[in-house]
Design an enzyme around this catalytic site. Structure first.
Site, short mmCIF file in Angstrom:
data_model
loop_
_atom_site.label_atom_id
_atom_site.label_comp_id
_atom_site.label_asym_id
_atom_site.label_seq_id
_atom_site.Cartn_x
_atom_site.Cartn_y
_atom_site.Cartn_z
N ARG A 91 -7.96 0.54 39.01
CA ARG A 91 -8.29 1.97 39.01
C ARG A 91 -9.47 2.23 39.94
NH1 ARG A 91 -7.19 5.93 35.44
NH2 ARG A 91 -9.25 6.87 35.55
N HIS A 109 -12.14 -9.17 46.12
CA HIS A 109 -11.00 -8.64 46.87
C HIS A 109 -10.34 -9.77 47.65
CE1 HIS A 109 -8.65 -5.49 48.77
NE2 HIS A 109 -8.75 -6.23 49.87
N GLU A 143 -17.23 4.10 48.49
CA GLU A 143 -16.18 3.91 49.49
C GLU A 143 -15.28 2.76 49.04
OE1 GLU A 143 -15.69 2.78 54.14
OE2 GLU A 143 -17.69 3.27 53.45
C1 GAR Z 1 -7.09 -10.74 42.44
O1 GAR Z 1 -6.48 -11.43 43.50
C2 GAR Z 1 -8.11 -9.76 42.96
O2 GAR Z 1 -8.76 -10.22 44.11
C3 GAR Z 1 -7.24 -8.57 43.26
O3 GAR Z 1 -6.34 -8.52 42.18
C4 GAR Z 1 -6.07 -9.84 41.73
C5 GAR Z 1 -6.21 -9.88 40.23
O4 GAR Z 1 -5.75 -11.10 39.74
N1 GAR Z 1 -8.00 -7.38 43.37
C6 GAR Z 1 -7.72 -6.41 44.25
O5 GAR Z 1 -6.76 -6.45 45.00
C7 GAR Z 1 -8.69 -5.24 44.24
N2 GAR Z 1 -8.47 -4.40 45.34
P1 GAR Z 1 -6.07 -11.54 38.24
O6 GAR Z 1 -5.69 -10.37 37.33
O7 GAR Z 1 -5.21 -12.74 38.02
O8 GAR Z 1 -7.55 -11.86 38.15
#
Ligand code: GAR
Length: 201
Positions: A91, A109, A143
């Protein structure tokens, strides 16, 4: 320091943080609350297994983002949360919330920001044919996928790499670096200077 980990899905980063906490590796950080916007998230099972308090709040159609965030903030105050760790929380947070927790929200990220922002970064990087991608941990500002970078680690995209093997490599790095950064943060070792973060020894 009481930490809240925000999740939406699988929760593998939450799991890595829970394991690091149990080894004493994020002290004085303490995972005091897991916040989740998705009642179906596997992350909730992980949190329950570890005996963590959870706060599940689904977004409601027509409800303002600020209102959702205010409800979350209210709960964070109750738990005396000092730091927020976004771990796959999908979110967007309101400016009001981000200001309230200024310099106290971390995000991970799965790319070398500012490259491949957004919610499908690993796939986007893979499809672009890039030879190198990685992981970024940064402070959250209003941002999206920006904010002072704390740490980046590169991941090579090798010959014969598939999207699946690339995902695995990236997640392995995430699970190593995020607890390290959370430890530095809770120990007061991260100093923001303008757009840059200095890591104090
Ligand atoms: C992770 O790879 C994190 O870096 C990414 O979601 C995944 C969550 O994995 N986050 C984003 O893309 C944020 N923009 P998880 O639920 O197994 O920790």
């Amino acid at each position: 320091m009481n930490i809240a980990v925000f999740v939406s899905g699988n929760g593998s980063n939450l799991q890595a943080l829970i394991e690091a906490e149990s080894r004493g590796d994020i002290s004085p950080g303490k995972i005091s609350l897991v916040v989740c916007d998705n009642p179906q998230a596997y992350a909730l099972e992980r949190a329950a297994k570890a005996g963590k308090k959870v706060f599940v709040l689904e977004a409601e159609k027509g409800k303002a983002r600020e209102e959702y965030d205010r409800q979350v903030a209210e709960r964070l105050e109750k738990e005396e949360i000092g730091g927020i760790v976004l771990a796959g929380f999908m979110r967007i947070l309101s400016g009001e919330f981000i200001d309230r927790y200024k310099n106290r929200i971390l995000n991970i990220h799965p790319s070398l920001l500012p490259k491949f922002k957004g919610a499908r970064s690993i796939k986007d990087a893979f499809e672009a044919g890039t030879k190198e991608t990685g992981v970024t941990v940064h402070f959250v500002t209003s941002e999206l996928d920006a904010g002072p970078i704390i740490l980046q680690e590169k991941v090579s995209v090798d010959e014969g790499e598939t999207l699946e093997t690339l995902k695995e490599k990236i997640h392995r790095i995430e699970h190593k670096v995020y607890p390290e950064v959370v430890k530095l943060f809770t120990r007061g070792k991260l100093k923001i200077q303008g757009d840059k973060v200095e890591i104090k020894e």
